[in-house]
Design a protein around this motif. Structure first.
Motif, PDB file in Angstrom:
ATOM      1  N   ILE A 159      -3.107   0.045  -5.427  1.00 38.77           N
ATOM      2  CA  ILE A 159      -1.670   0.326  -5.273  1.00 38.77           C
ATOM      3  C   ILE A 159      -1.185  -0.462  -4.066  1.00 38.77           C
ATOM      4  O   ILE A 159      -1.563  -0.183  -2.930  1.00 38.77           O
ATOM      5  CB  ILE A 159      -1.393   1.828  -5.070  1.00 38.77           C
ATOM      6  CG1 ILE A 159      -2.139   2.673  -6.104  1.00 38.77           C
ATOM      7  CG2 ILE A 159       0.102   2.117  -5.147  1.00 38.77           C
ATOM      8  CD1 ILE A 159      -1.956   4.181  -5.930  1.00 38.77           C
ATOM      9  N   THR A 174       6.649  -1.835 -10.134  1.00 45.08           N
ATOM     10  CA  THR A 174       5.990  -0.624 -10.631  1.00 45.08           C
ATOM     11  C   THR A 174       5.657   0.272  -9.452  1.00 45.08           C
ATOM     12  O   THR A 174       4.950  -0.144  -8.535  1.00 45.08           O
ATOM     13  CB  THR A 174       4.670  -1.007 -11.354  1.00 45.08           C
ATOM     14  OG1 THR A 174       4.975  -1.954 -12.353  1.00 45.08           O
ATOM     15  CG2 THR A 174       4.009   0.198 -11.980  1.00 45.08           C
ATOM     16  N   VAL A 232       4.030   3.796  -7.964  1.00 41.96           N
ATOM     17  CA  VAL A 232       3.182   4.962  -8.211  1.00 41.96           C
ATOM     18  C   VAL A 232       3.859   6.162  -7.556  1.00 41.96           C
ATOM     19  O   VAL A 232       4.228   6.109  -6.380  1.00 41.96           O
ATOM     20  CB  VAL A 232       1.762   4.746  -7.647  1.00 41.96           C
ATOM     21  CG1 VAL A 232       0.934   6.023  -7.750  1.00 41.96           C
ATOM     22  CG2 VAL A 232       1.068   3.605  -8.390  1.00 41.96           C
ATOM     23  N   ASN A 239       4.049  -0.136   4.840  1.00 49.73           N
ATOM     24  CA  ASN A 239       4.990   0.803   5.428  1.00 49.73           C
ATOM     25  C   ASN A 239       6.418   0.568   4.957  1.00 49.73           C
ATOM     26  O   ASN A 239       6.710  -0.412   4.289  1.00 49.73           O
ATOM     27  CB  ASN A 239       4.875   0.815   6.958  1.00 49.73           C
ATOM     28  CG  ASN A 239       5.037  -0.559   7.548  1.00 49.73           C
ATOM     29  OD1 ASN A 239       5.788  -1.362   7.028  1.00 49.73           O
ATOM     30  ND2 ASN A 239       4.327  -0.828   8.631  1.00 49.73           N
ATOM     31  N   ALA A 255       4.099   4.132   4.101  1.00 50.52           N
ATOM     32  CA  ALA A 255       4.639   4.429   2.762  1.00 50.52           C
ATOM     33  C   ALA A 255       3.645   5.302   2.005  1.00 50.52           C
ATOM     34  O   ALA A 255       2.994   4.872   1.044  1.00 50.52           O
ATOM     35  CB  ALA A 255       4.896   3.123   2.013  1.00 50.52           C
ATOM     36  N   PHE A 313       4.232   9.656  -1.346  1.00 49.22           N
ATOM     37  CA  PHE A 313       3.816  10.046  -2.701  1.00 49.22           C
ATOM     38  C   PHE A 313       2.429  10.697  -2.722  1.00 49.22           C
ATOM     39  O   PHE A 313       1.992  11.209  -3.754  1.00 49.22           O
ATOM     40  CB  PHE A 313       3.852   8.829  -3.638  1.00 49.22           C
ATOM     41  CG  PHE A 313       2.801   7.791  -3.336  1.00 49.22           C
ATOM     42  CD1 PHE A 313       2.930   6.953  -2.241  1.00 49.22           C
ATOM     43  CD2 PHE A 313       1.696   7.644  -4.161  1.00 49.22           C
ATOM     44  CE1 PHE A 313       1.962   5.993  -1.958  1.00 49.22           C
ATOM     45  CE2 PHE A 313       0.735   6.688  -3.896  1.00 49.22           C
ATOM     46  CZ  PHE A 313       0.869   5.860  -2.781  1.00 49.22           C
ATOM     47  N   ALA A 343      -6.173   0.952   2.935  1.00 47.02           N
ATOM     48  CA  ALA A 343      -6.249  -0.229   3.795  1.00 47.02           C
ATOM     49  C   ALA A 343      -4.875  -0.670   4.242  1.00 47.02           C
ATOM     50  O   ALA A 343      -3.869  -0.368   3.609  1.00 47.02           O
ATOM     51  CB  ALA A 343      -6.920  -1.368   3.014  1.00 47.02           C
ATOM     52  N   ASP A 359      -1.457  -1.502   6.663  1.00 42.69           N
ATOM     53  CA  ASP A 359      -0.511  -0.844   7.566  1.00 42.69           C
ATOM     54  C   ASP A 359      -0.459   0.673   7.396  1.00 42.69           C
ATOM     55  O   ASP A 359      -0.011   1.381   8.298  1.00 42.69           O
ATOM     56  CB  ASP A 359       0.915  -1.369   7.298  1.00 42.69           C
ATOM     57  CG  ASP A 359       1.132  -2.761   7.859  1.00 42.69           C
ATOM     58  OD1 ASP A 359       0.159  -3.368   8.336  1.00 42.69           O
ATOM     59  OD2 ASP A 359       2.281  -3.247   7.806  1.00 42.69           O
ATOM     60  N   LEU A 381      -3.036 -10.753  16.624  1.00 45.48           N
ATOM     61  CA  LEU A 381      -1.698 -10.868  16.054  1.00 45.48           C
ATOM     62  C   LEU A 381      -0.913 -11.941  16.776  1.00 45.48           C
ATOM     63  O   LEU A 381      -1.294 -12.397  17.855  1.00 45.48           O
ATOM     64  CB  LEU A 381      -0.957  -9.537  16.131  1.00 45.48           C
ATOM     65  CG  LEU A 381      -0.508  -9.089  17.512  1.00 45.48           C
ATOM     66  CD1 LEU A 381       0.985  -9.340  17.703  1.00 45.48           C
ATOM     67  CD2 LEU A 381      -0.812  -7.627  17.713  1.00 45.48           C
ATOM     68  N   THR A 389       3.331 -13.526  17.247  1.00 40.01           N
ATOM     69  CA  THR A 389       4.736 -13.430  16.904  1.00 40.01           C
ATOM     70  C   THR A 389       5.400 -14.708  17.397  1.00 40.01           C
ATOM     71  O   THR A 389       4.941 -15.328  18.356  1.00 40.01           O
ATOM     72  CB  THR A 389       5.394 -12.184  17.529  1.00 40.01           C
ATOM     73  OG1 THR A 389       6.796 -12.193  17.206  1.00 40.01           O
ATOM     74  CG2 THR A 389       5.238 -12.135  19.037  1.00 40.01           C
TER      75      THR A 389
END
Ligand SMILES: Cc1cc2nc3c(=O)[nH]c(=O)nc-3n(C[C@H](O)[C@H](O)[C@H](O)COP(=O)(O)OP(=O)(O)OC[C@H]3O[C@@H](n4cnc5c(N)ncnc54)[C@H](O)[C@@H]3O)c2cc1C
Ligand code: FES
Length: 605
Positions: free
Chosen positions: A224, A292, A294, A323, A432, A435, A465, A467, A513, A515
């Motif tokens: 997902i 799609t 979930v 996220n 996120a 759900f 896995a 974020d 990281l 930026t």
């Protein structure tokens, strides 16, 4: 002063008397009730009809105006050229140097006649491979060679010198590997046309052998999310020989793309940022269900329920849903010219609307500052509204935050109105995972999915896995952390795939990281949360510095601008498990030995 914005002196527009019906006011929750800044969003035609003014909105206390000096793109913001080799014969053989030209531990770019190769000498042996990082094309010769691998100077990807395989991320591909022979004190490199021209995966990808007899509503692995974590998981499964059905689903309209580019090259066409073409998914039997969503996961029966009611059985599940951008709690946020930057459409549209107009960015986050920098070249004015006195203070510390701020000036403290033809919201994001609330999968109080070092959740067969997770970071004594960055999402995806195949692999990586603020790249490695001191080397005013973040006499993170490859060097030491003492860093700084980093290898004083 390293300014980087090209529009001549952008203007800040406050409280212009415009017909009320063309405006909508955004209010932003203020920490200080005495301070208010309103943003008047100029409504596009369609929105004007349904416009309704909010009452006097209160907003964040500070507004920074960007300077109008020229913006310099960093090389790494441009799309990479796909293949660096031209006019290649079936077999290329070239004498590239004398054996004495290279010392142990050295790298050098050499000419093959049809392009370059990276020649390396380590422990008396020679190795040759591609010279450009497959991620954004950095010259690897400027990176760091350390115990059998090269780390890229730009964003920290690592490649084995023995095989060319990618060992740490970002990026999806490995390097071509060439043969080296020594004859009469000369070093020769031999490479086949195929080695030079074929993009190398880590391993040959397996074929799916059960496609013909699968049930449409059943898959072996369901992923997902089709971001970096989901894609790397699917690719790793195939590279490791997994030959059963893989289905990846995404709410996005597109195949996986390079999300960090959205705020750095905002008018990129989708083709320029797509990570893999359609044929790739077809060839490797990775099914992608776009648009799609979930809606729920039934862990007892191993079923994912989609929003449209469709159900799919799985054997193994990866949740890599990333996220969701935080929204403003105010009126006006739903108008058409207020954006979060999540998709190529968002980014393209913002650039279009901002062209020669007034742009307001809410939040001096990484995303907010990158968007501000980008738009300055296009917009009439760009203003950034921020709650904190010093942006990035918590992450980079006060001095680095202030140094970055010198590129802008505070223009408005309170009680004024900013006019916005387009407004971009960059105030952070939350996982996120809504759900999953009733699923039984362990979610922490902030909504992150809790996983162990193998990216396993509390439910057997369910991995998570990217974020959306917190995981134990070995570097910081297995502290549970959320690291919402591109490199980490790749690594999580890989570890999850290996453990779906029961490899028993634990995550061991140094967070890395970058930026691109103000057209200059800022690199960062380690995990500096809770640092108690910062040791600087270089010149903060000139934005040419390295900052070592320390806690209890040990370096826990490093940031730099214009100081490559120090961050990759420190990342490599951290990856080897060696501690870097604050004392050694202070000595290094005191003696101003910019070139001498022997303290990093433990040989220094
Ligand atoms: C504009 C921008 C710039 C960035 N710049 C940088 C940078 O310079 N450096 C850096 O290190 N990081 C950067 N990041 C962060 C980086 O992009 C993320 O860390 C990375 O994308 C996380 O990957 P992921 O796979 O966890 O999730 P994502 O890439 O967010 O992908 C999540 C996927 O899950 C899908 N999804 C979500 N919910 C559902 C559901 N219920 N059903 C089905 N699918 C679902 C989404 O559609 C999407 O496909 C940036 C992010 C943004 C937005
Ligand atoms: S260019 Fe090498 S990691 Fe990005």
């Amino acid at each position: 002063m390293g300014g980087c914005f090209s529009k001549p002196k952008p203007e800040l527009h406050c409280s212009q008397a415009q017909p009320r019906r063309h405006r909508c006011t955004l209010s932003i929750c203020p920490p200080d009730p005495h301070v208010e800044v309103k943003i008047e969003v100029v409504l596009p035609e369609k929105e004007r009809a349904k416009e309704e003014m909010s009452p006097n909105g209160k907003a964040s206390p500070l507004v920074y105006k960007v300077n109008g000096t020229a913006r310099h793109y960093h090389l790494e913001e441009h799309p990479i050229t796909i293949n660096p080799y031209q006019n290649v014969k079936d077999v290329v053989e070239a004498s590239v140097c004398h054996v004495k030209d290279l010392e142990n531990g050295q790298m050098r770019e050499v000419d093959l006649g049809c392009g370059k190769a990276l020649l390396i000498k380590e422990n008396g042996d020679y190795y040759a491979m591609g010279h450009k990082c497959p991620h954004y094309g950095a010259p690897l010769v400027k990176g760091v060679l350390s115990k059998g691998r090269v780390r890229c100077p730009w964003h920290g990807a690592c490649f084995s010198i023995g095989t060319g395989d990618i060992e740490d991320f970002p990026g999806l591909d490995s390097l071509p590997k060439f043969q080296v022979k020594i004859e009469k004190e000369k070093v020769y490199i031999r490479a086949s046309k195929q080695a030079l021209l074929t993009q190398r995966r880590t391993k040959v990808m397996a074929k799916c052998i059960s496609l013909s007899n699968y049930n449409i509503s059943s898959t072996n692995v369901l992923i997902i999310g089709a971001g970096a974590a989901g894609l790397v998981c699917a690719e790793t499964l195939r590279q490791e020989g997994f030959s059963d059905r893989i289905v990846m689903c995404t709410m996005d309209r597109h195949l996986p793309y390079d999300r960090p580019k959205l705020s750095k090259s905002m008018d990129s066409h989708l083709d320029q940022i797509t990570l893999r073409p359609k044929e790739f998914f077809r060839t490797n039997d990775i099914e992608v269900l776009t648009e799609t969503q979930v809606a729920a996961v039934d862990i007892k029966n191993k079923i994912a329920v989609f929003k449209d009611g469709f159900k799919m059985d799985y054997n193994k599940l990866l949740i890599a849903t990333g996220n969701t951008p935080k929204a403003l709690s105010c009126k006006g946020k739903e108008v058409e010219n207020v954006f979060n930057i999540r998709t190529p459409e968002d980014a393209n549209r913002v650039v279009k609307l901002a062209s020669s107009k007034n742009a307001v960015i809410v939040g001096a986050s990484f995303l907010g500052m990158e968007v501000a920098a980008y738009l300055t070249e296009k917009a009439h004015s760009v203003s950034v509204v921020e709650l904190e006195e010093v942006p990035f203070k918590k992450f980079f510390g006060e001095k680095v935050g202030q140094a970055l701020m010198k590129l802008k000036e505070v223009v408005l403290k309170s009680g004024k109105v900013l006019r916005a033809d387009v407004c971009v919201i960059g105030i952070g994001a939350s996982p996120a995972t809504g759900f999953l609330k009733q699923s039984g999968i362990n979610i922490d109080s902030k909504g992150f999915i809790v996983v162990n070092k193998m990216m396993q959740t509390n439910i057997p067969g369910v991995f998570a896995a990217g974020d959306a997770v917190t995981f134990p970071l070995a570097l910081r004594n297995n502290k549970k952390v959320n690291i919402p960055h591109w490199q980490m999402a790749h690594m999580h995806g890989r570890i999850a795939a290996l453990n779906m195949l029961a490899h028993g692999t634990e995550i061991s990586t140094v967070p890395y990281l970058w930026t691109a603020v103000f057209g200059k790249s800022l690199r960062y490695a380690g995990h500096g949360e809770g640092f108690d001191d910062v040791v600087f080397q270089g010149d903060l005013d000139e934005l040419k510095f390295v900052a070592f973040y320390t806690k209890n006499e040990e370096v826990i993170a490093v940031a730099s601008m214009n100081y490559d490859p120090i961050v990759s060097k420190v990342a490599e030491v951290m990856a080897s498990g060696r501690a870097i003492r604050k004392r050694d860093v202070e000595l290094f700084v005191r003696h101003g030995k910019t070139g001498d980093m022997s303290w990093l290898t433990g040989k220094g004083s």
